[in-house]
Design a protein around this motif. Structure first.
Motif, PDB file in Angstrom:
ATOM      1  N   UNK A 110       0.824  -1.211   0.000  1.00  0.00           N
ATOM      2  CA  UNK A 110       0.000   0.000   0.000  1.00  0.00           C
ATOM      3  C   UNK A 110       0.856   1.260   0.000  1.00  0.00           C
ATOM      4  N   UNK A 111       1.918   1.267   0.810  1.00  0.00           N
ATOM      5  CA  UNK A 111       2.811   2.419   0.904  1.00  0.00           C
ATOM      6  C   UNK A 111       4.245   1.926   1.019  1.00  0.00           C
ATOM      7  N   UNK A 136      16.481  -2.675  -5.351  1.00  0.00           N
ATOM      8  CA  UNK A 136      15.319  -1.920  -4.891  1.00  0.00           C
ATOM      9  C   UNK A 136      15.659  -0.437  -5.024  1.00  0.00           C
ATOM     10  N   UNK A 137      14.634   0.397  -4.983  1.00  0.00           N
ATOM     11  CA  UNK A 137      14.854   1.839  -5.100  1.00  0.00           C
ATOM     12  C   UNK A 137      14.702   2.485  -3.733  1.00  0.00           C
ATOM     13  N   UNK A 138      15.767   3.108  -3.224  1.00  0.00           N
ATOM     14  CA  UNK A 138      15.641   3.855  -1.972  1.00  0.00           C
ATOM     15  C   UNK A 138      14.944   5.193  -2.250  1.00  0.00           C
ATOM     16  N   UNK A 139      13.715   5.334  -1.784  1.00  0.00           N
ATOM     17  CA  UNK A 139      12.932   6.531  -2.104  1.00  0.00           C
ATOM     18  C   UNK A 139      13.209   7.683  -1.151  1.00  0.00           C
ATOM     19  N   UNK A 140      13.367   7.373   0.133  1.00  0.00           N
ATOM     20  CA  UNK A 140      13.564   8.395   1.158  1.00  0.00           C
ATOM     21  C   UNK A 140      14.617   7.912   2.154  1.00  0.00           C
ATOM     22  N   UNK A 161       4.539  12.183  12.905  1.00  0.00           N
ATOM     23  CA  UNK A 161       4.103  13.216  11.964  1.00  0.00           C
ATOM     24  C   UNK A 161       5.264  13.680  11.080  1.00  0.00           C
ATOM     25  N   UNK A 162       6.456  13.810  11.679  1.00  0.00           N
ATOM     26  CA  UNK A 162       7.646  14.208  10.912  1.00  0.00           C
ATOM     27  C   UNK A 162       7.912  13.188   9.806  1.00  0.00           C
ATOM     28  N   UNK A 220       7.329  13.716   5.661  1.00  0.00           N
ATOM     29  CA  UNK A 220       8.481  13.562   4.775  1.00  0.00           C
ATOM     30  C   UNK A 220       8.248  12.463   3.744  1.00  0.00           C
ATOM     31  N   UNK A 221       7.714  11.327   4.183  1.00  0.00           N
ATOM     32  CA  UNK A 221       7.542  10.192   3.285  1.00  0.00           C
ATOM     33  C   UNK A 221       6.459  10.424   2.235  1.00  0.00           C
ATOM     34  N   UNK A 222       5.565  11.357   2.493  1.00  0.00           N
ATOM     35  CA  UNK A 222       4.478  11.633   1.554  1.00  0.00           C
ATOM     36  C   UNK A 222       4.734  12.859   0.684  1.00  0.00           C
ATOM     37  N   UNK A 223       5.784  13.627   1.004  1.00  0.00           N
ATOM     38  CA  UNK A 223       6.037  14.889   0.297  1.00  0.00           C
ATOM     39  C   UNK A 223       6.920  14.685  -0.913  1.00  0.00           C
TER      40      UNK A 223
END
Length: 306
Positions: free
Chosen positions: A27-28, A127-131, A290-291, A295-298
């Protein structure tokens, strides 16, 4: 935390790990917490359990710590620990992943990202490191004598539980700041951390190997090869007594698109940068959740400065 899985590596190492938030598989983007010296997988529980409400979260014990096992002749380098992490992620068959490395864990995360550019044994990441969250860490070995881990001397004679508890207590202050450690409001939490510190963190030889490995690495020239497609955020407190706060500016120089954790009242911000090395013990855990989620969604919006 006893409900864990084991990954057996070809060299005989056994890595204990848990994947929280299994309901969010696919999902995420999953998140991996990579701990520092002396850490075990439950140390970030206050934050990882909250994040597991939104995504899968991998927590694990480094070789030789907690429920993980290492070889007697273990070479124990940062690269070895990075390849352990690589094996875990590939074992889980994740195609994308976010990484959070604290202290030594941040060094391990950097080493993982640099494996494709290894001078003698380049290894692609499947794999792709996204954040990437670099928390209270460094890009070079610390040479400033004012900082660093300072372990209390081992008492002579038999080690009773109370002697071990006191030794752990005497080694704790650099992880926080003097005001936090002396506060009456934090004494119960300190006792809980001491009790947690008695579980799975022996033998002391492993901790010394970790400290030695954290002082023997060289990332010269590698940061320039990182992809701007991977987003970075730097979390580092002004009161850190183990690694200097000035490391933030060095990371911003090496990774120009990195951002610094914002300060303020808005969601995704911390109330202040006045916190110590063990960042997860400061503020309400929901603040850190929240931090991370912000960050993970921005999307990347450019470079942030202090």
């Amino acid at each position: 935390m006893s409900d864990h899985s084991i990954l057996q590596l070809s060299d005989g190492t056994r890595l204990a790990y848990e994947v929280l938030g299994s309901d969010h598989r696919g999902v995420s983007v999953p998140l991996v917490f990579v701990g520092g010296i002396t850490s075990c997988r439950g140390d970030t529980e206050k934050v990882s359990s909250l994040l597991a409400k939104y995504r899968q979260v991998l927590i694990y014990d480094h070789r030789g710590m907690g429920d993980s096992k290492a070889r007697k002749d273990d070479p124990f380098t940062i690269e070895t620990l990075a390849r352990d992490l690589l094996s875990l992620i590939q074992h889980l068959q994740w195609s994308e992943v976010a990484l959070c490395g604290h202290s030594m864990g941040g060094i391990i995360v950097q080493s993982l990202l640099f494996l494709p550019f290894h001078r003698t044994n380049p290894t692609p990441l499947r794999f792709r490191p996204t954040h990437v969250v670099l928390a209270c860490t460094t890009s070079t070995p610390n040479m400033d004598p004012r900082y660093g881990l300072k372990f209390a001397s081992r008492p002579k004679g038999p080690l009773t539980r109370e002697i071990i508890r006191e030794t752990v207590r005497l080694s704790m202050p650099p992880n926080y700041d003097p005001e936090w450690f002396a506060s009456e409001a934090n004494q119960q939490r300190i006792e809980e951390i001491i009790d947690r510190g008695l579980i799975g963190r022996l033998p002391f030889k492993t901790i010394l190997q970790q400290r030695r490995a954290s002082s023997r690495f060289d990332f010269t020239g590698f940061h320039s090869r990182l992809s701007p497609d991977t987003q970075f955020i730097i979390i580092h407190g002004e009161l850190d007594q183990i690694l200097p706060f000035s490391n933030v500016q060095e990371f911003l120089r090496l990774i120009p698109w990195a951002r610094v954790v914002p300060v303020g009242d808005a969601p995704g911000s911390v109330p202040t940068l006045r916190f110590g090395h063990d960042w997860v013990e400061y503020f309400d855990p929901q603040v850190w959740c929240s931090v991370f989620e912000a960050f993970l969604q921005a999307r990347c919006t450019g470079k942030a400065r202090l």
